[in-house]
Each structure stands twice: as C-alpha cells, then as structure tokens.
Design a protein around this motif. Structure first.
Motif, PDB file in Angstrom:
ATOM      1  N   VAL A 130       9.777  -5.881  -7.355  1.00  0.00           N
ATOM      2  CA  VAL A 130      10.600  -4.704  -7.096  1.00  0.00           C
ATOM      3  C   VAL A 130      11.598  -4.957  -5.967  1.00  0.00           C
ATOM      4  N   GLU A 131      11.320  -5.959  -5.133  1.00  0.00           N
ATOM      5  CA  GLU A 131      12.234  -6.359  -4.059  1.00  0.00           C
ATOM      6  C   GLU A 131      11.828  -7.757  -3.609  1.00  0.00           C
ATOM      7  N   PRO A 132      12.740  -8.515  -3.006  1.00  0.00           N
ATOM      8  CA  PRO A 132      12.395  -9.866  -2.514  1.00  0.00           C
ATOM      9  C   PRO A 132      11.674  -9.794  -1.176  1.00  0.00           C
ATOM     10  N   SER A 133      10.979 -10.879  -0.839  1.00  0.00           N
ATOM     11  CA  SER A 133      10.225 -10.901   0.423  1.00  0.00           C
ATOM     12  C   SER A 133      11.137 -11.034   1.633  1.00  0.00           C
ATOM     13  N   GLY A 134      12.237 -11.762   1.503  1.00  0.00           N
ATOM     14  CA  GLY A 134      13.194 -11.879   2.614  1.00  0.00           C
ATOM     15  C   GLY A 134      12.533 -12.337   3.900  1.00  0.00           C
TER      16      GLY A 134
ATOM     17  N   GLY B 168      -1.069  -7.200  -6.303  1.00  0.00           N
ATOM     18  CA  GLY B 168       0.043  -6.297  -6.578  1.00  0.00           C
ATOM     19  C   GLY B 168       0.885  -6.732  -7.760  1.00  0.00           C
ATOM     20  N   LEU B 169       0.731  -6.034  -8.897  1.00  0.00           N
ATOM     21  CA  LEU B 169       1.527  -6.304 -10.092  1.00  0.00           C
ATOM     22  C   LEU B 169       2.510  -5.173 -10.333  1.00  0.00           C
ATOM     23  N   ASN B 170       3.658  -5.508 -10.911  1.00  0.00           N
ATOM     24  CA  ASN B 170       4.638  -4.511 -11.318  1.00  0.00           C
ATOM     25  C   ASN B 170       4.683  -4.511 -12.843  1.00  0.00           C
ATOM     26  N   LEU B 171       4.016  -3.529 -13.453  1.00  0.00           N
ATOM     27  CA  LEU B 171       3.954  -3.460 -14.914  1.00  0.00           C
ATOM     28  C   LEU B 171       4.879  -2.382 -15.472  1.00  0.00           C
TER      29      LEU B 171
ATOM     30  N   LYS C 286       4.836  -5.739  -6.006  1.00  0.00           N
ATOM     31  CA  LYS C 286       5.035  -4.351  -5.581  1.00  0.00           C
ATOM     32  C   LYS C 286       5.910  -4.227  -4.333  1.00  0.00           C
ATOM     33  N   GLY C 287       6.251  -5.338  -3.718  1.00  0.00           N
ATOM     34  CA  GLY C 287       7.096  -5.268  -2.541  1.00  0.00           C
ATOM     35  C   GLY C 287       6.374  -4.715  -1.325  1.00  0.00           C
ATOM     36  N   PHE C 288       7.096  -3.961  -0.516  1.00  0.00           N
ATOM     37  CA  PHE C 288       6.572  -3.509   0.782  1.00  0.00           C
ATOM     38  C   PHE C 288       5.999  -2.093   0.746  1.00  0.00           C
ATOM     39  N   SER C 289       5.752  -1.556  -0.419  1.00  0.00           N
ATOM     40  CA  SER C 289       5.336  -0.160  -0.519  1.00  0.00           C
ATOM     41  C   SER C 289       3.849   0.066  -0.261  1.00  0.00           C
ATOM     42  N   MET C 290       3.037  -0.992  -0.347  1.00  0.00           N
ATOM     43  CA  MET C 290       1.592  -0.848  -0.172  1.00  0.00           C
ATOM     44  C   MET C 290       1.222  -1.020   1.301  1.00  0.00           C
ATOM     45  N   GLN C 291       0.504  -0.065   1.850  1.00  0.00           N
ATOM     46  CA  GLN C 291       0.178  -0.075   3.283  1.00  0.00           C
ATOM     47  C   GLN C 291      -1.291  -0.433   3.491  1.00  0.00           C
ATOM     48  N   PHE C 292      -1.547  -1.734   3.566  1.00  0.00           N
ATOM     49  CA  PHE C 292      -2.896  -2.254   3.766  1.00  0.00           C
ATOM     50  C   PHE C 292      -3.232  -2.477   5.239  1.00  0.00           C
ATOM     51  N   GLY C 293      -2.250  -2.432   6.118  1.00  0.00           N
ATOM     52  CA  GLY C 293      -2.395  -3.005   7.444  1.00  0.00           C
ATOM     53  C   GLY C 293      -3.141  -2.197   8.480  1.00  0.00           C
TER      54      GLY C 293
END
Length: 448
Positions: free
Chosen positions: A40-44, A208-211, A415-422
């Motif tokens: 959904v977005e690059p890691s950059g 994290g998969l983008n389906l 899934k990019g940066f949307s998941m907040q595991f931290g």
C-alpha cells in the motif's frame, strides 16, 4: 504485576527492513517500488532505526527491558553476490555494542523475511543454491561479530512460506485452479470473481498482507516485479514470503541447519535456534483431527530439523478455532486487532506448552503482541500473556525469555505503516519517539 525470575530475558523485537529504512538492495524494496505494487506504500525511511538505534535502545533500557531481538539485513551485508560490505558489518557491531552498554542482551536474527534482490533473480528460495549462499553469508557475519553474541536465530518464521502456500492452495482449489496457475490471467480472473467467503482472509496468516487489490492491478504488479528481477515469468519469483513447493519448504530447514553448523564451528557456545509462526489450535468436538493436522503442518513436521537446536523461538499472536467439520472459524462477537486477528493473549502460553511436549530444549518467545491504536488494550494483552507464561515457568517449562512484538510502530509489510504494534510510537513526519505505557509495563516485569 509479577516479575519474571532473575535471568529471564524481557525485551522486544524488530526486523531490519521494517524499522531501518532505505534497504535498497533487498527484494522487498524492488516489490514496493514497482508502479502497481501490492504494497500500500513503500518502506522509504521506515522509522529511521538505522540512524536512531542508540535512542531506541536507550529507551528500552530506561524502561527496564533487558533484551533486544533484531535482525541483520543480508541485502546490506551482501548487496551483490559474493561482494560483502564491511561498513555495514561495522554498523551492526555498533548496534550490538550499544545494547551491551545499556545492559541489553542482543539476540540476532540472521534472516527476517527480506533477501538480496540478486538471490531472487537466480531462483530465490526454490533454488537449492540458497542453502550454501545463506550459510556463506552467515559465516561472514559470525566470523566478525560472533565473539559479541550469545544468541542467534537463523531464520524468522521458517514455516511462513508453507502457511502462505496452504492458504492460496485452498483459495485456488475452490475455483478449480492450482497454485501454479496464480500468475495466469484466467486463474486471476477467477480469484477476483470468487465468493467472498472462499477468499483467504488477511487474519489467516500472521504477517501483513494486502489482499484488497483488483485483479488487473495485481497482474500488472506481478509482471513488473518479474521484469525488475530480470525474470520472464512471474511464477519464477520466489521470495521468502511467497508460495512454495514442499521442496522449497525443506530448503529453508536445510539452510537453517547449514547456518547452525557454520555458527557452531566458529563459536560453539553461541546458542542457536529458529523461530516458527504458530497458532493456539482449539477444536470443538469433532474438529480434533483437523486441529492436529494443522499443528503438524505448522510445527511437528519440522522437528527432525530442529530437535538438536539450543532453543526454539515461539511466535504466536492468536488462536485458530475448528468446528465439528474441521473448518477454521473466528467466533462471533470477539474483539479483533487491527490485523484482523482475534484478541486472544492466552494463545502464547498454550503454544509454549504445546511446543514443550515435543521440543526438549530451551524456549524463548521471540514474538508476541497485538496491533491496536488503544494502548490500554495492549497493556491488557501483555498482562494476560505474561501471566500465562509465568505459569509455564512455575510448571517447569524451560522458558528463558519474552520478546514483545514490536519495539516500535513500524512498516508492516504489504500493509504499510497503518498497523500499530509498537511499545513506542513514532511520528514519521519528524521521527520523534514517544514511549507508550505498555513499554514501562513490560519493563516493570524484568528482574535485573
């Protein structure tokens, strides 16, 4: 909160690609940056841990944590086949030194999903050469850093490829296609038109998969990736986190064994293990055989390859329920995390107990956690999970550490940066770190 016993490692985990940033020689970087990427977005810059690791490790230590599991990036160390970068070795030497200066035990993972792009161009994790190539990379690193290490995980979630293959096989089977047809236009069209209930769910696998992509976008992205890797056919793309053959599954275990042999020849006292992605299998009456089969595929069939390891890295986030017909399901009305998993912190203790029935070495929880914007729920997750693990220790199970996933909010793959595991929040506009209460909660359980 109860404390873990003296010497028990309480810490957190990260993966290089998810936190360091600018991993430009890796296969993931290639896949993220094609025009029709499945990401959904690059890691950059990710969360710039490559440059800010001192601050991050210091925050861990100040909160009371005693261990840090992180990965060394193969694509940084060997950006071209046979060409090694001593500057990058020195970077990881400094990370290890920083850990020790702050009273943190470094636990190094040699491979956490990402591989050098050149490896994929030559057949990746379905090419038997990967065994010797991986061992050669590990030898280079351990010759230079092994004197500073007590623990090495060779490969993260070595069963992830087989899990993905099982999901897609079931998906394609429901449409009369085979896994090998996944890059075929007709098969892709069937996938797009399949009934929603037959489609694999993002929560079915612990990554994290983008389906959510359309068929045309997915097809174009696959073709673009193949071209970027210098391959004619998208079916020739064999990254670590992709579908695999049974032979490819075992190649990973052979790579683990080859790496362990190299490590032990150089530094016999280093404790070596592997990690697997596991679920707490919970069958209803009648579903026992299906649950047992799933557990065998996730864990038991790897036992011949890991039985002599010094430790096993247990990684679990939730459970899998099986009905009387053996079908997997998520109970109605349960709380779900951002990843689509059921909120079920009891799973990790149940998994540790199940592992201990067959694996007789030490066990370390190398990943466990949840993605949520509500840190109070993360704190409840940690409290329940660790209480169950303390009961495991009281019952004599040789559990030696707990590494929470993750140290900081980061790049959750497709899934990019949307998941907040931290345990630590990161404002990516300025990379400012903010410790969450869950960081201090976990740190309060360590006994120094």
């Amino acid at each position: 909160m109860s404390k873990f016993p003296q010497g028990f490692m309480v810490g957190a985990s990260t993966a290089a690609h998810q936190v360091e940033g600018n991993n430009i020689h890796s296969d993931y970087w290639v896949q993220e940056n094609v025009e029709h990427s499945q990401f959904v977005e690059p890691s950059g810059d990710a969360v710039d841990h490559y440059n800010r690791y001192e601050e991050d490790i210091r925050m861990m230590a100040e909160a009371g944590l005693t261990a840090y599991r992180f990965s060394i990036e193969w694509a940084r160390i060997e950006p071209k086949k046979g060409e090694f970068d001593d500057k990058e070795i020195e970077h990881y030497r400094k990370v290890i030194a920083c850990c020790k200066e702050n009273g943190i035990e470094p636990i190094v993972t040699m491979h956490h999903f990402t591989s050098p792009a050149w490896l994929i161009s030559m057949g990746g994790w379905e090419n038997e050469e990967v065994v010797d190539l991986f061992a050669n990379y590990v030898k280079y690193v351990v010759e230079r850093l092994g004197s500073e290490l007590n623990y090495i995980c060779t490969i993260n979630e070595a069963n992830m490829r087989l899990q993905l293959a099982a999901i897609m096989k079931k998906y394609m089977g429901s449409m009369g296609g085979g896994a090998k047809d996944a890059a075929n236009a007709d098969a892709m069209k069937k996938m797009a038109e399949a009934p929603k209930q037959d489609a694999p769910k993002e929560g079915d696998v612990q990554v994290g998969l983008n389906l959510g992509q359309g068929m045309n976008t997915m097809m174009m992205g696959m073709m673009e990736c193949a071209k970027a890797f210098g391959l004619q056919d998208p079916r020739g793309i064999h990254t670590f986190v992709s579908m695999c053959t049974p032979q490819g599954d075992i190649l990973v275990m052979k790579a683990h064994q080859a790496a362990k042999k190299v490590i032990k020849e150089l530094y016999p006292d280093i404790k070596v293990g592997i990690t697997l992605s596991l679920h707490d299998m919970q069958p209803e009456a009648g579903g026992e055989d299906a649950a047992a089969k799933e557990w065998d595929e996730e864990f038991r069939h790897y036992l011949p390859y890991i039985a002599d390891d010094d430790f096993f890295g247990a990684q679990s986030y939730t459970r899998q329920c099986f009905d009387a017909e053996g079908n997997k399901y998520t109970p109605d009305g349960v709380e779900l995390t951002q990843m689509g998993y059921e909120f079920y912190p009891q799973a990790i203790a149940n998994v540790v107990r199940a592992v201990a029935k067959d694996f007789k070495g030490d066990i370390i929880v190398t990943e466990n956690g949840m993605a949520t914007a509500d840190d109070s729920r993360r704190q409840e997750y940690i409290k329940t999970a660790t209480a169950g693990l303390q009961e495991c220790i009281a019952d004599g199970i040789p559990l030696k550490g707990y590494m929470h996933w993750s140290l900081m909010d980061n790049f959750e793959w497709q899934k990019g940066f949307s998941m907040q595991f931290g345990l630590i929040a990161v404002d990516r506009s300025n990379m400012k770190r903010t410790a969450k209460e869950s960081l201090y909660l976990l740190g309060s359980m360590a006994t120094k």
